[in-house]
Write an enzyme that holds these catalytic residues in place. Sequence first.
Site, PDB file in Angstrom:
ATOM      1  N   SER A 183      70.729 -10.459  36.964  1.00 46.46           N
ATOM      2  CA  SER A 183      70.930 -11.706  37.702  1.00 46.46           C
ATOM      3  C   SER A 183      72.167 -11.615  38.602  1.00 46.46           C
ATOM      4  CB  SER A 183      70.983 -12.871  36.704  1.00 46.46           C
ATOM      5  OG  SER A 183      70.928 -14.100  37.349  1.00 46.46           O
TER       6      SER A 183
ATOM      7  N   ASP B  64      59.507 -16.218  37.893  1.00 48.42           N
ATOM      8  CA  ASP B  64      60.941 -16.507  37.942  1.00 48.42           C
ATOM      9  C   ASP B  64      61.176 -17.753  38.808  1.00 48.42           C
ATOM     10  OD1 ASP B  64      63.703 -16.515  38.439  1.00 48.42           O
ATOM     11  OD2 ASP B  64      63.829 -14.337  38.286  1.00 48.42           O
TER      12      ASP B  64
ATOM     13  N   HIS C  48      63.055 -15.887  34.540  1.00 42.93           N
ATOM     14  CA  HIS C  48      64.328 -15.259  34.916  1.00 42.93           C
ATOM     15  C   HIS C  48      64.921 -14.454  33.750  1.00 42.93           C
ATOM     16  CE1 HIS C  48      67.457 -14.767  37.862  1.00 42.93           C
ATOM     17  NE2 HIS C  48      68.384 -15.107  36.975  1.00 42.93           N
TER      18      HIS C  48
HETATM   19  C1  MLT Z   1      73.498 -15.603  41.685  1.00 43.76           C
HETATM   20  O1  MLT Z   1      74.230 -16.562  41.844  1.00 43.76           O
HETATM   21  O2  MLT Z   1      73.893 -14.422  41.697  1.00 43.76           O
HETATM   22  C2  MLT Z   1      72.062 -15.917  41.467  1.00 43.76           C
HETATM   23  O3  MLT Z   1      71.806 -17.227  41.816  1.00 43.76           O
HETATM   24  C3  MLT Z   1      71.649 -15.634  40.077  1.00 43.76           C
HETATM   25  C4  MLT Z   1      72.437 -16.418  39.093  1.00 43.76           C
HETATM   26  O4  MLT Z   1      73.500 -15.989  38.707  1.00 43.76           O
HETATM   27  O5  MLT Z   1      71.989 -17.501  38.678  1.00 43.76           O
END
Ligand code: MLT
Length: 204
Positions: A106, A156, A187
């Site tokens: 992520s 996701d 996710h």
């Molecule tokens: C981010 O901010 O890198 C993406 O939105 C993924 C997350 O951290 O939720």
Amino acid sequence: MRPQPDFLHEFVPGNSRRTLLLLHGTGGNERDLLPLGREIDPNASLLSPRGKILENGMPRFFRRLAEGVFDLEDLKTRTNELADFVTDAVRHYKLAADDIVGVGYSNGANIAASMLLLRPEIMHAATLFRAMVPLVPDKLPDLSSVRVWIGAGNQDPIIPTSETQRLVELLRRAGADVTIRFFEAGHGLTSDDLTAAHGWLKSR
Ligand code: MLT
């Protein structure tokens, strides 16, 4: 050279040349991905920093303005800072600089992708779980000796499949050898992600 790598981090020595650079998701910390790292490569050293940004008390690797909307100036600064940390850690722990594999989830996958695009000398391979396009650089780097595995969830809610495809295309345009896998998942990570990433790393 700074005397010590300047991120809070965990380092676990391994018994192969490879080092996995573990980059956690929003709200994670330097211990989060250690079990995942061990699972996908039982022999590698593990280097796992904690992101320096706090968003409502949750560590991240760079600032965002909203979900999926990144502060690009901060992202560039933080990407360089993380790349310098890895360079320092390579010297400090006497790691093989040509065998650093980024493993991000992520937010961690997004800064790993950013590091591939802005500091291509740091990692020669990466496994990116639930990644999106972090930024499009003015000039594409030469990633022709870099292999990237991307694990995406086909349900996701944060990353549409078109966004994953955009990342694949960007990295391929830079010359990277990209493997993309879509899982029956959202996710969050699944055991299928880990099994597939393990198999990909083992085959290298
Ligand atoms: C981010 O901010 O890198 C993406 O939105 C993924 C997350 O951290 O939720």
